[in-house]
Design a protein around this motif. Sequence first.
Motif, PDB file in Angstrom:
ATOM      1  N   GLU A  25       0.821  -1.218   0.000  1.00  0.00           N
ATOM      2  CA  GLU A  25       0.000   0.000   0.000  1.00  0.00           C
ATOM      3  C   GLU A  25       0.850   1.261   0.000  1.00  0.00           C
ATOM      4  O   GLU A  25       0.565   2.209  -0.730  1.00  0.00           O
ATOM      5  N   ARG A  81      -8.798   3.669   2.781  1.00  0.00           N
ATOM      6  CA  ARG A  81      -7.505   4.108   3.341  1.00  0.00           C
ATOM      7  C   ARG A  81      -6.617   4.691   2.246  1.00  0.00           C
ATOM      8  O   ARG A  81      -6.039   5.766   2.388  1.00  0.00           O
ATOM      9  N   ALA A  95     -12.003  -1.355   3.622  1.00  0.00           N
ATOM     10  CA  ALA A  95     -11.207  -0.458   4.469  1.00  0.00           C
ATOM     11  C   ALA A  95      -9.933  -0.038   3.742  1.00  0.00           C
ATOM     12  O   ALA A  95      -9.540   1.129   3.759  1.00  0.00           O
ATOM     13  N   LYS A  96      -9.319  -1.001   3.058  1.00  0.00           N
ATOM     14  CA  LYS A  96      -8.083  -0.666   2.324  1.00  0.00           C
ATOM     15  C   LYS A  96      -8.386   0.344   1.219  1.00  0.00           C
ATOM     16  O   LYS A  96      -7.635   1.299   1.004  1.00  0.00           O
ATOM     17  N   LYS A 110      -7.989   7.959   0.683  1.00  0.00           N
ATOM     18  CA  LYS A 110      -7.793   9.134   1.534  1.00  0.00           C
ATOM     19  C   LYS A 110      -6.365   9.661   1.478  1.00  0.00           C
ATOM     20  O   LYS A 110      -6.108  10.811   1.796  1.00  0.00           O
ATOM     21  N   LYS A 111      -5.440   8.801   1.056  1.00  0.00           N
ATOM     22  CA  LYS A 111      -4.051   9.269   0.949  1.00  0.00           C
ATOM     23  C   LYS A 111      -3.727   9.840  -0.424  1.00  0.00           C
ATOM     24  O   LYS A 111      -2.656  10.411  -0.646  1.00  0.00           O
TER      25      LYS A 111
END
Length: 497
Positions: A405, A433, A429-430, A436-437
């Motif tokens: 990731e 995640r 969730a990944k 959002k980055k």
Amino acid sequence: MVEIKNRVANLKMFIDGEWKESETLETRPVINPANGEVISYAPEGTAADARVAIFAARRAFEEGVWSGITAQERASYLFKIADKIDEYTDELTQLETMDNGKTLREAGFDVGDAAACFRYYAGLITKPDGYTYHVADPMQAMVVREPVGVCGLIVPWNYPLLMSVWKIAPALAAGNTIVFKPSEVTPVTPKRLFEIFEEVGLPKGVANMVMGAGPVVGHEIASHPEVDLISFTGGTKTGKHIMKTAADTMKKVSLELGGKSPNIIFADADFETAVDYALFGIFAGSGQVCSAGSRILVEESIYDKFVERFVERAKQIKVGSGNDPSTEMGPLVSKEHLEKVLHYIEVGKQEGATIACGGNRIVGNGLDNGYFVEPTVFVDVKQEMRIVQEEIFGPVVVIQKFKDEEEAVKLANGTVYGLAGGVFTNDGAKGLRVIKKLRSGITWVNSYHPTYNEAPWGGYKQSGIGRSLGTFGLEEFQEIKQININLQVEPIGWFSN
Ligand SMILES: NC(=O)c1ccc[n+]([C@@H]2O[C@H](COP(=O)([O-])OP(=O)(O)OC[C@H]3O[C@@H](n4cnc5c(N)ncnc54)[C@H](O)[C@@H]3O)[C@@H](O)[C@H]2O)c1
Ligand SMILES: C[N+](C)(C)CC=O
């Protein structure tokens, strides 16, 4: 087809409610990119033409023929425009294909979206939009939204109709008057749109269109003191120039610029779905889409399998004239752009990347005079290569490998752009995640490319400033006025005498 050809004859500009030639009578040929034929001649507008349009828009704004009518009345014009776009769908679709080269299927979606965009803003402008504030007694504070004034709207060639509508619909809804400049490469459907404006009876001077070169007409619009706002869609280099130019008169500026968007495929994703969307992400519109997923990042455990399947399917894409209903990918928009894309393919080779498929101009089978390029896939690329860092804006994709990731995010964010990005994974969730980055303004999980009139569109970093569409897109075309009303009207007594 005769009917359609008549439609593109004699393109003219629309200034102060009249169809006009350039003041010099000069024209420029408009080319069908599928066969290199001249389909029309467009006026080569001048700075003086632009000034006439700007003054017409200023007069119309000051007279209040548009800003002074009710939102409901403006909305009814916009609804009528949407209805006319629907009525002329077939014609607009064929014109868009002839002008830009995109397939009839792609053009059809754009025409439908254009009508929907007018309807969206027609509805939105009649909704409540102010605020009141609880400030110290005895004051009542509130905010109202007002039109900015004369708006300069400058658009590119990749979505000639839709990119025009994304600006014109909210600008008009908000009560502004406009000076609009289509791309010199694709003036046909914008001109047809302005015929619709005339047909529904928009008051004179409210919507003006000046054709011509960017550095001439576009520059005049960006620099003129009577233009209050510039909304620009196009390349990042041009956007920077416009921002600097507009600074001298402190115009409001919104910029929708280029991209080099990452599409991240994790090993746990639904494999065929990811391949399918990745193909759509880069090859839709022949890669001439701002948000194109032009960097595919694949987790190393499925990298080889992904490349093999992606290449297998890319080779099967049916490239041809957009007019042929069986065509899946049309030509590039112009000879100049074809040369730019072919140049980038050469750069990639010289940089040491490997072509996994494509890499050539397509000739034969009646395509010799068009601007066709094979779907092209580069592998063995390094992050610092130009083909990884720069927007090619054609059917050319790089496929990179990542191990986890953290590396995926680092590679994804590793360009100056920040327009769009996709993540494919079955781990919710990944997905969130990673999204959002991402330093990107538009993102998708397990999808790529859809746009919605309701949701904001725009980029981070050097992909732009501001947002199109949704409530955000309307606000770009509005000023915010604070109003404070004293509820206790008596002397304040600050000074003793
Ligand atoms: N972010 C988005 O939503 C979005 C959408 C569509 C296209 N684009 C971008 O558009 C670019 C492709 O379009 P293009 O090649 O037409 O872009 P471009 O920047 O060359 O031209 C865009 C418009 O700007 C005008 N222009 C050029 N020079 C100018 C100047 N000096 N002053 C004022 N106006 C000037 C052009 O005539 C044209 O109308 C790509 O970079 C693409 O990513 C972005
Ligand atoms: C925003 N979009 C995808 C319609 C056009 C971008 O080039």
